[in-house]
Design an enzyme around this catalytic site. Structure first.
Site, PDB file in Angstrom:
ATOM      1  N   LYS A  62      10.680   3.320   3.236  1.00 20.61           N
ATOM      2  CA  LYS A  62      10.574   4.778   3.068  1.00 20.61           C
ATOM      3  C   LYS A  62      11.403   5.225   1.868  1.00 20.61           C
ATOM      4  O   LYS A  62      12.545   4.783   1.694  1.00 20.61           O
ATOM      5  CB  LYS A  62      11.086   5.483   4.326  1.00 20.61           C
ATOM      6  CG  LYS A  62      10.299   5.119   5.571  1.00 20.61           C
ATOM      7  CD  LYS A  62       9.479   6.265   6.075  1.00 20.61           C
ATOM      8  CE  LYS A  62      10.284   7.159   6.953  1.00 20.61           C
ATOM      9  NZ  LYS A  62       9.454   8.208   7.553  1.00 20.61           N
ATOM     10  N   CYS A 105      11.981  44.190   9.520  1.00 23.67           N
ATOM     11  CA  CYS A 105      12.279  45.591   9.276  1.00 23.67           C
ATOM     12  C   CYS A 105      11.228  46.382  10.059  1.00 23.67           C
ATOM     13  O   CYS A 105      10.037  46.255   9.796  1.00 23.67           O
ATOM     14  CB  CYS A 105      12.195  45.910   7.785  1.00 23.67           C
ATOM     15  SG  CYS A 105      12.165  47.687   7.496  1.00 23.67           S
ATOM     16  N   GLU A 148       0.850  -1.202   0.000  1.00 25.00           N
ATOM     17  CA  GLU A 148       0.000   0.000   0.000  1.00 25.00           C
ATOM     18  C   GLU A 148       0.877   1.240   0.000  1.00 25.00           C
ATOM     19  O   GLU A 148       2.028   1.191   0.413  1.00 25.00           O
ATOM     20  CB  GLU A 148      -0.833   0.058   1.294  1.00 25.00           C
ATOM     21  CG  GLU A 148      -1.901  -0.971   1.374  1.00 25.00           C
ATOM     22  CD  GLU A 148      -2.473  -1.071   2.786  1.00 25.00           C
ATOM     23  OE1 GLU A 148      -2.233  -0.160   3.603  1.00 25.00           O
ATOM     24  OE2 GLU A 148      -3.143  -2.054   3.048  1.00 25.00           O
ATOM     25  N   CYS A 155      17.575  46.611   6.107  1.00 24.95           N
ATOM     26  CA  CYS A 155      16.512  46.245   5.160  1.00 24.95           C
ATOM     27  C   CYS A 155      16.971  46.476   3.720  1.00 24.95           C
ATOM     28  O   CYS A 155      17.455  47.572   3.403  1.00 24.95           O
ATOM     29  CB  CYS A 155      15.263  47.071   5.465  1.00 24.95           C
ATOM     30  SG  CYS A 155      13.934  46.751   4.293  1.00 24.95           S
ATOM     31  N   CYS A 195       8.779  51.716   4.687  1.00 21.45           N
ATOM     32  CA  CYS A 195       9.379  50.656   3.878  1.00 21.45           C
ATOM     33  C   CYS A 195       8.402  50.259   2.759  1.00 21.45           C
ATOM     34  O   CYS A 195       7.319  49.735   3.032  1.00 21.45           O
ATOM     35  CB  CYS A 195       9.691  49.474   4.799  1.00 21.45           C
ATOM     36  SG  CYS A 195      10.470  48.104   3.963  1.00 21.45           S
ATOM     37  N   LYS A 249       2.220   4.596   1.544  1.00 21.60           N
ATOM     38  CA  LYS A 249       2.362   5.050   2.928  1.00 21.60           C
ATOM     39  C   LYS A 249       2.009   6.539   2.944  1.00 21.60           C
ATOM     40  O   LYS A 249       2.790   7.392   2.530  1.00 21.60           O
ATOM     41  CB  LYS A 249       3.790   4.823   3.422  1.00 21.60           C
ATOM     42  CG  LYS A 249       3.979   5.178   4.885  1.00 21.60           C
ATOM     43  CD  LYS A 249       5.345   4.692   5.355  1.00 21.60           C
ATOM     44  CE  LYS A 249       5.650   5.011   6.787  1.00 21.60           C
ATOM     45  NZ  LYS A 249       5.088   6.176   7.388  1.00 21.60           N
ATOM     46  N   TYR A 303      -6.766   2.101   6.300  1.00 21.60           N
ATOM     47  CA  TYR A 303      -5.937   0.968   5.887  1.00 21.60           C
ATOM     48  C   TYR A 303      -5.861  -0.174   6.886  1.00 21.60           C
ATOM     49  O   TYR A 303      -5.109  -1.114   6.673  1.00 21.60           O
ATOM     50  CB  TYR A 303      -4.525   1.440   5.535  1.00 21.60           C
ATOM     51  CG  TYR A 303      -3.904   2.378   6.569  1.00 21.60           C
ATOM     52  CD1 TYR A 303      -3.630   1.945   7.868  1.00 21.60           C
ATOM     53  CD2 TYR A 303      -3.599   3.684   6.229  1.00 21.60           C
ATOM     54  CE1 TYR A 303      -3.078   2.800   8.805  1.00 21.60           C
ATOM     55  CE2 TYR A 303      -3.042   4.549   7.163  1.00 21.60           C
ATOM     56  CZ  TYR A 303      -2.784   4.103   8.450  1.00 21.60           C
ATOM     57  OH  TYR A 303      -2.247   4.945   9.367  1.00 21.60           O
ATOM     58  N   ASP A 350       1.379  10.230   3.926  1.00 17.85           N
ATOM     59  CA  ASP A 350       2.126  11.091   4.839  1.00 17.85           C
ATOM     60  C   ASP A 350       1.147  12.047   5.513  1.00 17.85           C
ATOM     61  O   ASP A 350       0.904  13.157   5.058  1.00 17.85           O
ATOM     62  CB  ASP A 350       3.180  11.869   4.043  1.00 17.85           C
ATOM     63  CG  ASP A 350       4.241  12.442   4.952  1.00 17.85           C
ATOM     64  OD1 ASP A 350       4.233  12.110   6.154  1.00 17.85           O
ATOM     65  OD2 ASP A 350       5.070  13.230   4.461  1.00 17.85           O
ATOM     66  N   CYS A 398      14.675  49.568   2.404  1.00 21.50           N
ATOM     67  CA  CYS A 398      14.649  50.936   2.939  1.00 21.50           C
ATOM     68  C   CYS A 398      15.854  51.233   3.821  1.00 21.50           C
ATOM     69  O   CYS A 398      15.939  52.312   4.410  1.00 21.50           O
ATOM     70  CB  CYS A 398      13.356  51.183   3.705  1.00 21.50           C
ATOM     71  SG  CYS A 398      13.282  50.271   5.247  1.00 21.50           S
TER      72      CYS A 398
END
Ligand code: IVH
Length: 627
Positions: free
Chosen positions: A272, A384, A74, A366, A390, A76, A186, A78, A369
């Protein structure tokens, strides 16, 4: 009919049924989930990444069972493991894994998942049994939720599994209902008449459970490996994430013979998939500034093919991440796509590092600015602080304010906002309501018609209900659904200003962080001025309850909406109906008072309305009714 049922159940809770369709829309609030004991301990599976280990597993099985056995392979999934208990065919409770012995009772939230049957089909199920599976969120929904989270300044979920887990633990089941979780089952636990896992899956599907049809009975380990390779190729095309393949001995008798170790069954194993990874060149790192001022470093990469898509950029999350990886521009980096959708850099190939590369220094100012960045205690991100000066922050706030789910001002998208901000016509969202026609006409690309349309759209946005205004003003961590909850709990912005931190936490979905954010927003002097200006222009800063206000123009009238409209979206029209005391119903019946019909509406509702002599009205006629 659903609405009628909701109101009947409210009046007569003693008759509400556990399998009522009202459970699908949620509404129950769980401030703290009850911990309950599993009837059967929720074990895990032993894992492997190696084909050799898989063959070892097969050898152990063969040693115990001889030659005559089959496997079921089957996907798997997640997601988040869940155990569902059914009694007399009715879903009784849904419990998360927890520590395997006790888990959280998340029944109200799980009942909103439409693919989980509240009542089973057929009759041949045992009186009581448990079925286990995985709650998942598909890739598209995951991306949508993350985009929303980024917009309100929350950290995005790392992968669909985390976002499914986060959703399942929301206090308000009506929000869960809108997140579109799904569930694949399942494993069955109880006394059954059938004797193998694939029969169990077939029966479970007949009872109404969602069973992935990708499972396959395999006669030997070579067939298992073939299945594994096939899905390694195809898994990117699935709408949801998988992280491997589960291999189970098919026959229940043989499963019992093999038994369990302390932690996991000896009759099953998970293979996996390794996260797919490629090496490529790190060309540069750029820093993006969001509307909340959060800085996100982004890696520009030499384009490279990974898991079916060309990857050019990868998120670097924050300064710690860069430090940990010891990244340098010019490095060859490994890019990985695991359960996550957004690729990430997992490491540097030091053997390929050319001499003389400089350690990457995180920016201190930043990029937009040049204001010195700050990093708050305990937070991963730099910010910032120059909220008012800005440009991406100013523009970002305005783009958010005008967006569809907020004030929905058509014609004021990000390009026009850029133009208006750059021409000093907009400094904050309140300026939108003071835009002058003659100033707008001066701008390039703005003709008479588009200016008129824009001004009309701005005018119309004044009718947007309070809950959306509350979302639009951009309080950090307050998304559209939380805004709705807060608006309905406090009724007005004024009440929010009066609320203490404790009061704020009384609202559903509001914990310490959101409460703190709302509290500082409403007490900030600049925000006070902005709200006062918005109030002056006539924006709605309280819930319009026409019943209380005495202007209940649509009281007792029910409406069906169909087709496409030019002035308002269907959602807005529905809200207008409700705020004016009317009722929205989905299907035309003899009890319907009006069919509100737009363009391109299907003929069936029109014909039915005609037959039942129900008045059909246009958008303008409707708007006249509530003027
Ligand atoms: S069977 C006794 N089948 O993966 C354990 N589990 O890593 C029975 N999972 O705990 C589990 N897809 O949460 C099984 N097709 C599948 C699965 C699956 C995902 C999860 C499950 C399990 C974990 C093990």
């Amino acid at each position: 009919m659903l609405e009628e049922l909701i109101s009947l159940e409210k009046s007569y809770p003693q008759f509400a049924q556990p399998d009522s369709p009202t459970q699908r829309v949620g509404g129950q609030i769980t401030k703290e989930f009850e911990t309950v004991e599993h009837t059967y301990p929720m074990m895990s599976l032993s894992n492997t990444y190696s084909e050799a280990e898989l063959r070892d597993f097969d050898e152990r099985v063969q040693k115990a069972l001889g030659e005559n056995y089959q496997y079921v392979c089957e996907l798997k999934f997640d997601g988040v493991a869940i155990g569902l208990t059914y009694k007399d065919g009715i879903l009784q409770r849904a419990v998360t894994r927890g520590d395997g012995v006790r888990g959280d009772n998340v029944t109200a939230n799980v009942k909103t998942i439409r693919t989980i049957p509240l009542k089973l089909k057929g009759k041949d199920y045992p009186e009581e049994f448990e079925i286990r599976g995985e709650i998942i969120l598909d890739k598209k929904s995951f991306e949508r939720i993350n985009a929303e989270r980024i917009d309100i300044g929350e950290t995005p979920f790392a992968n669909p599994r985390n976002s499914a887990a986060g959703t399942l633990k929301l206090q308000d089941s009506s929000i869960v209902a809108r997140r579109k979780l799904d569930c694949y089952l399942y494993a069955l636990y109880g006394n059954f008449e059938f004797s193998s896992h694939n029969e169990a899956l077939k029966h479970a599907a007949e009872w109404g459970f969602k069973i992935s049809d990708h499972y396959r009975v395999c006669k030997n380990i070579d067939e298992v490996l073939k299945y594994i390779h096939e899905w390694d190729e195809k898994r990117e095309q699935l709408e949801f994430a998988i992280d491997g393949i589960v291999i189970k001995v098919n026959d229940f008798g043989q499963q019992s013979e093999l038994g369990f170790t302390a932690k996991s069954p000896r009759w099953a194993i998970a293979y996996k998939y390794k996260a797919q990874s490629v090496a490529t060149l790190l060309k540069s790192v750029v820093y993006q500034v969001g509307r909340t001022g959060a800085i996100t470093p982004v890696a520009n990469l030499e384009p490279v093919l990974l898991a079916g898509t060309v990857v050019k950029r990868a998120s670097l999350h924050n300064a710690d991440q860069i430090e940990k990886l010891d990244l340098r521009v010019g490095d060859t980096v490994f890019v990985e796509k695991g359960g996550e959708i957004i690729p990430k850099i997992t490491g540097v190939d030091l053997s390929k590092r050319p001499a003389g590369l400089h350690k990457l220094k995180y920016i201190t100012h930043c990029p937009e600015c040049n204001t010195a960045l700050i990093r708050r205690e305990g937070e991963a991100l730099h910010y910032c602080p120059n909220e008012d000066g800005c440009p991406p922050q100013i523009k970002g706030r305005i783009v958010h304010f005008t967006s569809r789910k907020a004030m929905n001002i058509e014609g004021l998208g990000s390009e026009t906002i850029d133009l208006l901000v750059n021409n000093q016509l907009l400094h904050d969202v309140a300026d939108i309501y003071h835009l002058q026609k003659e100033n707008l006409l001066q701008l390039e690309r703005m003709g008479e018609k588009s200016v008129n349309n824009l001004l009309e759209a701005i005018e119309m946005s004044k009718a947007v209900p309070f809950e959306r205004v509350l979302f639009a003003i951009g309080i950090r961590f307050v998304g559209d659904t939380v805004a709705k909850k807060i608006a309905r709990h406090f009724n007005s912005y004024h009440n929010l200003e009066l609320a203490t931190l404790e009061d704020l936490q009384q609202a559903p979905e509001v914990g310490e962080i959101i409460a703190q954010s709302v509290y500082s927003f409403v007490h900030d002097n600049k925000n006070k001025k902005m709200i006062a200006r918005l109030a002056d222009t006539g924006l709605k800063l309280e819930i319009e309850n026409k019943k209380q206000a005495g202007g209940n123009k649509l009281a007792g009238l029910s409406f069906v909406i169909t087709g496409v409209f030019s002035k308002h979206s269907r959602e807005e029209l529905k809200e207008l109906i409700e705020t004016n005391g009317g009722k929205n119903v989905s299907g035309v019946s003899a009890k319907t008072n009006y069919l509100l019909a737009g363009d391109d509406c299907g003929p069936s509702k029109l014909e039915k309305a005609d037959k039942l002599k129900i008045k059909i009205i246009s958008e303008d006629e409707f708007l006249n009714m509530i003027q």
